[in-house]
Design a protein around this motif. Sequence first.
Motif, PDB file in Angstrom:
ATOM      1  N   SER A   1       1.619   6.333  -6.985  1.00 23.46           N
ATOM      2  CA  SER A   1       0.448   7.029  -7.521  1.00 23.46           C
ATOM      3  C   SER A   1       0.618   8.539  -7.415  1.00 23.46           C
TER       4      SER A   1
ATOM      5  N   THR B   1      -1.405   3.767  -9.896  1.00 28.32           N
ATOM      6  CA  THR B   1      -0.696   2.497  -9.750  1.00 28.32           C
ATOM      7  C   THR B   1      -1.632   1.380  -9.336  1.00 28.32           C
ATOM      8  N   GLU B   2      -1.489   0.250 -10.016  1.00 26.30           N
ATOM      9  CA  GLU B   2      -2.214  -0.962  -9.656  1.00 26.30           C
ATOM     10  C   GLU B   2      -1.211  -2.012  -9.195  1.00 26.30           C
ATOM     11  N   ILE B   3      -1.573  -2.754  -8.146  1.00 23.79           N
ATOM     12  CA  ILE B   3      -0.713  -3.805  -7.611  1.00 23.79           C
ATOM     13  C   ILE B   3      -1.241  -5.168  -8.043  1.00 23.79           C
TER      14      ILE B   3
ATOM     15  N   LYS C   1       2.189   1.694  -3.456  1.00 18.19           N
ATOM     16  CA  LYS C   1       1.105   2.131  -4.335  1.00 18.19           C
ATOM     17  C   LYS C   1       0.805   3.607  -4.147  1.00 18.19           C
TER      18      LYS C   1
ATOM     19  N   ASP D   1       0.834  -1.208   0.000  1.00 19.41           N
ATOM     20  CA  ASP D   1       0.000   0.000   0.000  1.00 19.41           C
ATOM     21  C   ASP D   1       0.867   1.256   0.000  1.00 19.41           C
TER      22      ASP D   1
END
Length: 213
Positions: free
Chosen positions: A156, A162-164, A152, A149
């Motif tokens: 971002s 941003t995607e994890i 991310k 997190d």
Amino acid sequence: MKKILAINAGPRMGYNTDLLIKEAMKGAESKGAEVEYISLFQLEKYTGCISCFACKLPNTFGKCMCKDGLSEVLDKIRNADGIIIGSPNYLGDLTASFRALYERLVFQVLTYNKEEPCCNDHKIPVLLITTSNCGEEAYSTVGYDKMLDSYKNTLSTFVGPTEIFICGDTLQVKDYSRFNWTMFDPEAKKKHHDETFTEYLERAKEAGENLLD
């Protein structure tokens, strides 16, 4: 044509992280993107941020001026339309190679200015792929969820949305009998891999397709 950089921050070619990155590449290519693959472990010598603060000076503002193996990668990111980054989890965090890129990528656009903390005017989407021996169901227990997190949120803010993508409980080696690893059940590891990894590959390809949506 959209340009995507696919960056492998793991050392092992042809294994979990590398395979997932390459499927995500296929997904982006299927949407018409031009994708370039870069292995951080095959670059000339480089470091993380050296805290020279050249990126804070007026004439070089917002640009890392440390010249080494990462310089060209950072230049390419500035001209890209999206990034795929993959890293295995080593000792509860992403690799040192990922950290070096992360530090250099983020710190150059961090302004220390309360009114405008980020000077990056070219935000691009990021797909961060991570693999781990630990199963995903244990991430909240060991703190991996908070670690990801944090990445991310920072990516971002300073690089782009941003995607994890997580692939846990990976098959680390093909022959566990070579090692005295008594905490694993090799047969269970292989069974899980055989039953799930194809699905992970399909999902990685879909994530690559969605990168520029």
